[in-house]
Design a protein around this motif. Structure first.
Motif, short mmCIF file in Angstrom:
data_model
loop_
_atom_site.label_atom_id
_atom_site.label_comp_id
_atom_site.label_asym_id
_atom_site.label_seq_id
_atom_site.Cartn_x
_atom_site.Cartn_y
_atom_site.Cartn_z
N THR A 143 0.97 -1.16 0.01
CA THR A 143 0.07 0.04 -0.07
C THR A 143 0.99 1.22 -0.05
OG1 THR A 143 -0.12 0.14 2.38
CG2 THR A 143 -1.83 -1.10 1.16
N GLU A 168 0.52 5.60 0.46
CA GLU A 168 -0.09 7.06 0.57
C GLU A 168 0.98 8.03 0.80
OE1 GLU A 168 -2.88 6.42 4.01
OE2 GLU A 168 -4.05 4.92 3.11
N THR A 169 0.25 9.34 0.28
CA THR A 169 0.97 10.41 0.47
C THR A 169 0.33 11.55 1.20
OG1 THR A 169 0.49 11.46 -1.61
CG2 THR A 169 2.46 9.99 -1.46
N ARG A 170 1.13 12.38 1.91
CA ARG A 170 0.54 13.65 2.67
C ARG A 170 1.42 14.64 2.63
NH1 ARG A 170 0.55 15.15 7.90
NH2 ARG A 170 1.34 13.08 8.59
N ILE A 223 5.59 9.75 2.91
CA ILE A 223 5.28 8.58 2.19
C ILE A 223 4.84 7.50 3.16
CG2 ILE A 223 5.46 6.81 0.39
CD1 ILE A 223 7.12 8.90 -1.11
N SER A 224 3.61 6.96 3.33
CA SER A 224 3.51 5.94 4.21
C SER A 224 2.96 4.83 3.52
CB SER A 224 2.36 6.27 5.09
OG SER A 224 2.75 7.50 6.10
N PHE A 225 3.86 3.63 3.57
CA PHE A 225 3.51 2.27 2.75
C PHE A 225 3.69 1.32 3.70
CE2 PHE A 225 7.37 3.67 1.07
CZ PHE A 225 8.20 2.62 1.29
N ASN A 252 7.64 4.76 6.64
CA ASN A 252 7.39 6.08 6.14
C ASN A 252 8.71 6.66 5.94
OD1 ASN A 252 5.34 8.40 6.93
ND2 ASN A 252 7.25 9.11 7.86
N ASN A 302 5.77 2.28 -6.88
CA ASN A 302 4.36 2.19 -6.85
C ASN A 302 3.90 1.12 -6.21
OD1 ASN A 302 3.80 4.58 -8.83
ND2 ASN A 302 4.80 3.51 -10.13
#
Length: 320
Positions: free
Chosen positions: A26, A28-30, A43-45, A57, A73
């Motif tokens: 997975t 996710e970016t913030r 970036i958390s994955f 992270n 990705n």
């Protein structure tokens, strides 16, 4: 190092760098608010291998993160190095990344067994905090491996059933609808944090009546028994057990919880109760993830099955 060894450690030694490899499951970016020093992005994955997954992270200037995202990705294979520590914001251990190296994707591991297995204890991303794969991905893999059937047993929910049904029709893999329930040892209206064991129990539907009972039990669990987890109890299981197959479950199951407490009499008594309810549809479940607790209790589970003349299934808690 293997991801399972890192996660099992709970938290790494201060300032020590760890290196792990795996697939990005997975991502996710913030982006943070701009400051005089520019913007930074997190970036958390989740990174997983064939055995385990780890939260990771990367917090860096947005320009650097943008370059990373062009190459990495979901589905990418990477080598990460960083410090494994308890993150004060995520409130859990994770690997704070210092460097990322993109790796070539390995070939899909084949299943060369002459007699194909059927997964009966399996979680999807619908099991919050316990898995990241979709039902679709798991069924496609089962079909590629030549498995004739597959069960989904998410924790306390049946959200993945429609996806399981639709993808199974496409792939030709037989769907087995199930759920891993949380079983309370008293009235489910009780709200006592000092007495809330939430024993795990796997139930699988073997016919339409069984599926209807799965729906009834999950609905009651959420509408009436929710307290930390959606709970049912023995009384409800007796009332809605028709058409269901029962597995004693993992280390969180009641039989195993008594064995872990060295109370073999209570473990045997619990197994007897479930056998009286489900008859030949109650199975002792054996798992071996290399854990010391399982190595100690598996021989005791086998002995209980022999004493009560009950069948055994071999399972591996799949949570990817």
């Amino acid at each position: 190092m293997p991801i399972s060894s890192l996660v099992a450690s709970g938290e790494g030694e201060a300032a020590q760098t760890y290196v792990i490899e795996g697939e990005v499951l997975t991502l996710e970016t913030r982006e943070t608010k701009p400051t005089q020093y520019g913007t930074r992005t997190s970036i958390s994955f989740a990174l997983g291998d064939n055995d385990w997954a780890c939260a990771c992270n990367l917090f860096a200037p947005t320009e650097r993160v943008s370059k990373v995202l062009k190459a990495v990705n979901v589905g990418s294979f990477v080598k990460l190095s960083g410090v494994y520590e308890n993150d004060q914001y995520a409130r859990k251990p994770l690997l704070n990344i210092r460097s990322i190296e993109l790796l070539e994707s390995p070939s899909v591991r084949p299943d060369n067994a002459e007699e194909k297995r059927v997964e009966l204890h399996l979680h999807t991303k619908m099991s919050a905090m316990d898995a990241v794969s979709s039902a679709t991905d798991l069924i496609k893999r089962a079909a590629k491996w030549g498995h004739r059937a597959i069960a989904i047993t998410d924790h306390g929910v049946m959200y993945g059933d429609m996806e399981l049904y639709e993808e199974s029709n496409e792939s030709g893999v037989k769907p087995i609808f199930g759920c891993e329930f949380y079983v309370h040892n008293g009235d489910i209206s009780e709200r006592d944090k000092n007495n809330n064991p939430c024993y795990h129990l796997v139930l699988l539907a073997k016919n339409k009546e069984g599926y209807a009972n799965l729906i009834k039990l999950t609905s009651i669990a959420w509408c009436q028994g929710q307290y930390f987890h959606p709970r049912i109890n023995l009384e409800l299981i007796k009332k809605h057990h028709e058409g269901l197959i029962c597995l004693s479950a993992c280390l969180g199951g009641e039989v195993l919880q008594w064995l872990l407490k060295n109370n073999k009499e209570k473990a045997l008594e619990t197994a007897k109760i479930y056998k009286e309810i489900f008859g030949e549809d109650y199975y002792i479940e054996l798992q071996d993830h290399g854990l010391d607790e399982q190595k100690r209790t598996n021989p005791e589970l086998i002995q209980i099955a022999k004493d009560l003349n009950m069948p055994i299934i071999i399972a591996k808690k799949i949570a990817k």
